[in-house]
Design a protein around this motif. Structure first.
Motif, PDB file in Angstrom:
ATOM      1  N   GLN A  46       0.695  -1.247   0.090  1.00 15.16           N
ATOM      2  CA  GLN A  46       0.077   0.130  -0.018  1.00 15.16           C
ATOM      3  C   GLN A  46       0.885   1.212  -0.036  1.00 15.16           C
ATOM      4  N   GLN A  47       0.546   2.189  -1.115  1.00 21.27           N
ATOM      5  CA  GLN A  47       1.330   3.299  -0.999  1.00 21.27           C
ATOM      6  C   GLN A  47       0.771   4.366  -0.147  1.00 21.27           C
ATOM      7  N   LEU A  48       1.585   5.327   0.288  1.00 25.87           N
ATOM      8  CA  LEU A  48       1.058   6.544   1.040  1.00 25.87           C
ATOM      9  C   LEU A  48      -0.064   7.301   0.487  1.00 25.87           C
ATOM     10  N   GLY A  49       0.339   7.596  -0.574  1.00 27.48           N
ATOM     11  CA  GLY A  49      -0.426   8.455  -1.741  1.00 27.48           C
ATOM     12  C   GLY A  49      -1.794   7.876  -1.690  1.00 27.48           C
ATOM     13  N   ASP A  50      -1.805   6.623  -2.006  1.00 21.25           N
ATOM     14  CA  ASP A  50      -3.220   5.897  -2.048  1.00 21.25           C
ATOM     15  C   ASP A  50      -3.969   6.025  -0.656  1.00 21.25           C
ATOM     16  N   LEU A  51      -3.196   5.952   0.442  1.00 24.38           N
ATOM     17  CA  LEU A  51      -3.816   5.749   1.752  1.00 24.38           C
ATOM     18  C   LEU A  51      -4.388   7.416   1.978  1.00 24.38           C
ATOM     19  N   GLU A  52      -3.632   8.225   1.561  1.00 21.56           N
ATOM     20  CA  GLU A  52      -4.047   9.614   1.752  1.00 21.56           C
ATOM     21  C   GLU A  52      -5.410   9.878   0.948  1.00 21.56           C
ATOM     22  N   ALA A  53      -5.462   9.447  -0.376  1.00 22.61           N
ATOM     23  CA  ALA A  53      -6.587   9.591  -1.113  1.00 22.61           C
ATOM     24  C   ALA A  53      -7.810   8.992  -0.480  1.00 22.61           C
ATOM     25  N   ALA A  54      -7.636   7.769   0.024  1.00 22.03           N
ATOM     26  CA  ALA A  54      -8.624   7.040   0.674  1.00 22.03           C
ATOM     27  C   ALA A  54      -9.210   7.785   1.777  1.00 22.03           C
ATOM     28  N   TRP A  55      -8.252   8.338   2.449  1.00 22.88           N
ATOM     29  CA  TRP A  55      -8.593   9.380   3.957  1.00 22.88           C
ATOM     30  C   TRP A  55      -9.485  10.550   3.468  1.00 22.88           C
ATOM     31  N   HIS A  56      -9.048  11.071   2.519  1.00 23.34           N
ATOM     32  CA  HIS A  56      -9.712  12.266   2.043  1.00 23.34           C
ATOM     33  C   HIS A  56     -11.314  11.809   1.488  1.00 23.34           C
ATOM     34  N   LYS A  57     -11.277  10.627   0.808  1.00 24.53           N
ATOM     35  CA  LYS A  57     -12.647  10.190   0.619  1.00 24.53           C
ATOM     36  C   LYS A  57     -13.424   9.928   1.589  1.00 24.53           C
ATOM     37  N   ALA A  58     -12.776   9.440   2.376  1.00 21.10           N
ATOM     38  CA  ALA A  58     -13.834   9.074   3.734  1.00 21.10           C
ATOM     39  C   ALA A  58     -14.286  10.210   4.200  1.00 21.10           C
ATOM     40  N   LEU A  59     -13.502  11.227   4.512  1.00 21.15           N
ATOM     41  CA  LEU A  59     -13.693  12.517   4.914  1.00 21.15           C
ATOM     42  C   LEU A  59     -14.973  13.209   4.234  1.00 21.15           C
ATOM     43  N   ASP A  60     -14.882  13.022   3.075  1.00 20.84           N
ATOM     44  CA  ASP A  60     -15.971  13.569   1.966  1.00 20.84           C
ATOM     45  C   ASP A  60     -17.459  12.944   2.468  1.00 20.84           C
TER      46      ASP A  60
END
Length: 362
Positions: A46-60
């Motif tokens: 798992q890449q850090l960028g993908d994890l950050e994108a999933a986190w922003h999606k969860a916040l949205d």
């Protein structure tokens, strides 16, 4: 008012369904972030960028769920306000007045005394009122549960919201309307009983062939019965019985000889009716003539009369208990010289399922 109120109920359910779907999506994306974080920590590709994108999606998604919750809560409050407005404008009373008894309700209704028939008709009328009020009661209870759930979610998310309107006063008003309908001494209860008797009277105690309406009782005049198209009007306070009942003249062949309204019966009409009876009595057997002369035992004059023994005995003083009054007021008597009377005393309250259910909720 009911259709408009139903639109608010539907809108509240729709907004609540949208909130539940948004909440489910937010939970799904949050769980995905947790799984991706475990993979990232465990160096599982798992890449850090993908994890950050999933986190922003969860916040949205969580933000959209919060917005959907606020909209759902606004729909709940709007429905509550509309309920209060509808109740204040007389919705419950109109639902009660629009209730109608059903044909299957008369299946077990037999022709007894007018007192018994009126009491049973009142019970069936109360059952019809319960049927008319139950859909609203169900919607109110569901709306209260939705509000309770959404209030918990608002508190958990610490979201500001408008204050809800309590439904307890509405339930109290619903209880009072159902209670009045069940009380035959209350004006609303009298109207319920009158409507039910109008609808079921002719079915329970039909008049003989040739007559119309409901068979009420025997007249003191030989060979005559009293009928009514609207028997329930006799129950309404202030209604004169003479305006509602009609006299049916029966012959020995069980056919109607004439139909006379008590309001326009004149001396000429009475003489003609008596002459018709005399002509028919001349053709009768000696036994029937003897019975007519006694003016007391007339139940064997026509075959139809034997079908209603309790009503036929109404002219007997013993049958007046609870039904007929020997000293009836003018509005309760009819016929020439106010010879006959009819008084129905409804005093026993019927059981209302709405009242019983709301009492359990208290």
């Amino acid at each position: 008012h009911w259709n408009q109120l139903a639109d608010y109920f539907v809108a509240a359910h729709e907004k609540h369904a949208v909130f539940l779907e948004s909440k489910a999506q937010a939970l799904a994306t949050a769980e995905k972030v947790v799984r991706n974080a475990d993979k990232y920590v465990g160096c599982d590709g798992q890449q850090l960028g993908d994890l950050e994108a999933a986190w922003h999606k969860a916040l949205d998604n969580d933000e959209r769920a919060s917005y959907a919750l606020l909209e759902a809560w606004a729909a709940i409050v709007a429905a509550q306000e509309r309920v209060h407005m509808a109740v204040s404008s007389g919705l419950l009373q109109r639902l009660s007045q629009s209730s109608t008894v059903q044909e299957q309700d008369a299946a077990g209704l037999s022709c007894e005394s007018m007192q018994v028939v009126a009491e049973k008709a009142h019970k069936l009328g109360v059952r019809a009122v319960d049927r008319a009020l139950w859909p609203l009661l169900e919607q109110l209870l569901v709306l209260e549960q939705l509000a309770k759930y959404q209030r918990h979610e608002l508190t958990a998310k610490q979201l500001p919201s408008v204050k809800a309107m309590p439904l307890a006063p509405v339930l109290d008003s619903l209880y009072e309307v159902a209670k009045e309908a069940a009380d035959p001494l209350a004006p609303g209860g009298r109207l319920v009983a009158a409507r039910a008797l109008d609808a079921l009277g002719a079915t329970a105690c039909p008049a003989p062939a040739g007559c119309t309406g409901m068979w009420l009782r025997n007249a003191s005049t030989p060979g005559r019965i009293w009928t009514a198209q609207r028997p329930g009007a006799v129950l309404i306070q202030g209604a004169r019985a003479a305006k509602e009942v009609e006299a049916c003249i029966l012959g020995t062949n069980s056919r109607v000889s004439s139909l006379i309204s008590t309001e326009d019966a004149s001396e000429t009409g009475e003489d003609a009716a008596v002459q018709v009876l005399k002509d028919q009595l001349e053709q009768s057997t000696a036994i029937i003539v003897s019975e007519i002369r006694k003016l007391k035992k007339l139940t064997d004059q026509t075959p139809e009369q034997t079908q209603y023994p309790s009503l036929l005995g109404a002219s007997d003083p013993a049958a007046k208990l609870g039904v007929l009054s020997r000293h009836a007021r003018p509005e309760h008597c009819f016929g020439k010289g106010c010879a006959d009377d009819l008084v129905i005393n409804l005093t026993v309250s019927a059981e209302s399922s709405i009242c019983r259910f709301l009492m359990h909720l208290r």
